[in-house]
Design a protein around this motif. Structure first.
Motif, PDB file in Angstrom:
ATOM      1  N   VAL A 200       0.841  -1.193   0.000  1.00 32.80           N
ATOM      2  CA  VAL A 200       0.000   0.000   0.000  1.00 32.80           C
ATOM      3  C   VAL A 200       0.876   1.242   0.000  1.00 32.80           C
ATOM      4  O   VAL A 200       2.098   1.170   0.121  1.00 32.80           O
ATOM      5  CB  VAL A 200      -0.931   0.030   1.236  1.00 32.80           C
ATOM      6  N   HIS A 201       0.235   2.400  -0.132  1.00 35.08           N
ATOM      7  CA  HIS A 201       0.908   3.679   0.006  1.00 35.08           C
ATOM      8  C   HIS A 201       0.335   4.373   1.241  1.00 35.08           C
ATOM      9  O   HIS A 201      -0.666   5.101   1.138  1.00 35.08           O
ATOM     10  CB  HIS A 201       0.717   4.534  -1.234  1.00 35.08           C
ATOM     11  N   PRO A 202       0.926   4.154   2.404  1.00 36.66           N
ATOM     12  CA  PRO A 202       0.347   4.697   3.640  1.00 36.66           C
ATOM     13  C   PRO A 202       0.227   6.212   3.646  1.00 36.66           C
ATOM     14  O   PRO A 202      -0.657   6.763   4.303  1.00 36.66           O
ATOM     15  CB  PRO A 202       1.329   4.216   4.729  1.00 36.66           C
ATOM     16  N   GLY A 203       1.090   6.890   2.914  1.00 39.60           N
ATOM     17  CA  GLY A 203       1.094   8.344   2.957  1.00 39.60           C
ATOM     18  C   GLY A 203      -0.090   9.003   2.285  1.00 39.60           C
ATOM     19  O   GLY A 203      -0.349  10.190   2.516  1.00 39.60           O
ATOM     20  N   VAL A 204      -0.824   8.279   1.438  1.00 39.44           N
ATOM     21  CA  VAL A 204      -1.970   8.870   0.729  1.00 39.44           C
ATOM     22  C   VAL A 204      -3.258   8.120   1.038  1.00 39.44           C
ATOM     23  O   VAL A 204      -4.224   8.199   0.276  1.00 39.44           O
ATOM     24  CB  VAL A 204      -1.727   8.919  -0.796  1.00 39.44           C
ATOM     25  N   ALA A 205      -3.293   7.431   2.176  1.00 37.51           N
ATOM     26  CA  ALA A 205      -4.494   6.690   2.550  1.00 37.51           C
ATOM     27  C   ALA A 205      -5.660   7.607   2.904  1.00 37.51           C
ATOM     28  O   ALA A 205      -6.786   7.141   3.067  1.00 37.51           O
ATOM     29  CB  ALA A 205      -4.190   5.752   3.729  1.00 37.51           C
ATOM     30  N   HIS A 206      -5.421   8.913   3.011  1.00 31.48           N
ATOM     31  CA  HIS A 206      -6.511   9.868   3.257  1.00 31.48           C
ATOM     32  C   HIS A 206      -7.433  10.002   2.056  1.00 31.48           C
ATOM     33  O   HIS A 206      -8.557  10.467   2.173  1.00 31.48           O
ATOM     34  CB  HIS A 206      -5.945  11.240   3.629  1.00 31.48           C
ATOM     35  N   GLY A 207      -6.959   9.651   0.864  1.00 29.25           N
ATOM     36  CA  GLY A 207      -7.807   9.671  -0.321  1.00 29.25           C
ATOM     37  C   GLY A 207      -7.952  11.003  -1.012  1.00 29.25           C
ATOM     38  O   GLY A 207      -8.686  11.119  -2.000  1.00 29.25           O
TER      39      GLY A 207
END
Length: 478
Positions: free
Chosen positions: A145-152
């Motif tokens: 995953v890409h944790p840094g852009v999990a805000h959407g």
């Protein structure tokens, strides 16, 4: 004998407006940037600093080579192979500096060092060839995953909200962590050149929660809308989150601006952390700037590439080492550009400025010996979101002339009396003609055929790369 040449600290942000400093008289008075204000007040604040081509890639080409867009071949947003004969980091490395780059470089091809001895590269908060993302994945023990852009939230949009990660896991914090580690372990026998390059306040507009809360509750300035700007009957819904021309309702605009200001405040606090950790950087030449600005709803526009102040003007601060005895609290109102940073740093270190540089050293201004290094600065950007947006601008710091290369539309603004460009003076042919002639001079030898030497010619090809672009070429169209 010890090497007495100055250490060099170049700090760059991404998409920070020139008025988004507490120090700037035309900026939001709610914004807290005490550390950046200190750098500017103890050095020189160049209030008319500009990105000659206001988007990430071409602006960084100008910064890293001391060249205007037409001199390095990129006049718009497009990654392309590039082999410049001289770069800022390359010249300093050859002169014996230890050179380090931490953060966003955003040049093609990725991982090419462009003269730096070492890169800790993070051009975004997502992607697989990214040192920050690698660290974040390891921290979260997730490689899928890409944790840094999990805000959407979109990386080019106007939506503002708090970040889902704590501040110590965010890119800005990561950059300062890596900086402190570099300074502890660097070679102490030679001076250093360090470029810290933050991604913020580039969207996604997602500061740490504390910073979002600080600004969402405040009375924030509304966008300014000029008498020439696109008109809307009211706030719109259902448009692309990446839209570049849109009218938001008051709440959505408050969210966007709170997030944007919060990201800048977060950067400033992290610069404060750096200053406090290593004793004030008294022996450094410090340069702070950004690659371009952000319209942030002004004139019902968003993002960059526009010729207007919110997009093209950038923060531009330089502080000399205290022992040099340069004047402090200096303010320069004449136009300077990103192409001037390389000549200024090389001049300050005693390194010969390559002949390809079109920029000028700003040391004479910093020393108080002159108030300008040029009379007029030319900038441009090819059409990006829409081909019809291709534009040129010329400014002397008091006025700005704008010409759209595809439509022929013109603007003229009195920046001294109208710093937010709300009133277009282009209906006055008497005022307009000398400015049109100045742009003709800048474009006289360009291969696109923008002018016949007497008139500007709209509708000529205006692509991101010059028609005869070659990665090894330098150009003399200026």
């Amino acid at each position: 004998m010890p090497d007495t040449r100055p250490n060099i600290l170049l700090i760059t942000t991404d998409q920070q407006r020139g008025d988004c400093l507490g120090l700037d008289p035309n900026g939001p008075n709610c914004l807290q940037t005490p550390n950046l204000d200190w750098i500017g007040r103890t050095g020189t604040h160049f209030r008319r600093g500009y990105a000659e081509c206001p988007s990430c890639i071409p602006a960084r080409r100008s910064l890293m080579t001391g060249t205007a867009p037409a001199a390095n071949g990129a006049v718009g947003f497009k990654g392309a192979p590039w082999n410049p004969p001289h770069t800022l980091a390359g010249e300093l490395s050859a002169a014996g500096y230890q050179t380090e780059m931490i953060g966003k470089l955003h040049l093609t091809p990725p991982r090419k060092r462009y003269g730096f001895e070492h890169l800790q590269l993070a051009d975004a908060t997502r992607g697989d060839d990214n040192d920050y993302v690698d660290w974040l994945r390891q921290y979260h023990r997730r490689n899928d995953v890409h944790p840094g852009v999990a805000h959407g939230v979109s990386a080019n949009g106007w939506v503002g909200r708090p970040h889902h990660l704590p501040e110590e896991q965010m890119h800005t914090f990561w950059c300062i962590d890596r900086t402190l580690n570099f300074l502890q372990k660097r070679d102490p026998t030679v001076p250093f050149f360090l470029n810290i390059s933050f991604i913020d306040p580039h969207p996604p507009l997602t500061p740490p929660a504390h910073y979002y809360q600080r600004y969402i509750q405040r009375d924030l300035p509304s966008p300014v809308v000029g008498d020439w700007a696109p008109e809307f009957e009211g706030a719109e819904k259902g448009l692309d989150p990446n839209a570049w021309e849109i009218c938001l309702d008051d709440h959505d605009m408050q969210c966007a601006r709170a997030a944007y200001y919060g990201m800048i405040n977060f950067i400033d606090d992290q610069i404060g952390r750096l200053i406090q950790s290593i004793g004030g950087l008294a022996d450094c030449l410090i340069v702070f700037t950004s690659d371009h600005g952000e319209m942030l709803g002004d004139h019902n526009l968003y993002r960059k590439t526009w010729p207007y102040e919110a997009s093209a003007r950038v923060p531009f601060l330089i502080r000399a080492p205290a022992k040099w005895g340069y004047p402090t609290e200096s303010v320069c109102q004449s136009p300077v550009g990103l192409q001037d940073i390389m000549p200024t740093i090389l001049d300050a270190t005693g390194v010969e400025i390559p002949s390809i540089c079109t920029g000028r050293s700003l040391l004479p201004i910093m020393q108080g010996n002159t108030d300008r290094v040029r009379d007029y600065l030319h900038g441009e950007h090819s059409g990006c979101y829409d081909y019809s947006h291709g534009n040129h601008y010329v400014t002397d710091g008091h006025y700005k002339y704008v010409w759209y290369s595809q439509t022929g539309r013109e603007h003229l603004f009195n920046l001294q009396d109208d710093p937010h460009e709300t009133h277009d003076l282009a209906e006055s042919e008497t005022l307009l003609t000398p400015w049109r002639n100045r742009l003709i001079e800048f474009l006289r030898h360009r291969p696109e055929g923008f002018t016949d030497g007497t008139n500007l010619i709209a509708g000529q090809t205006h692509d991101a790369l010059l028609p005869d672009y070659h990665p090894d070429a330098t150009y003399s169209y200026l």
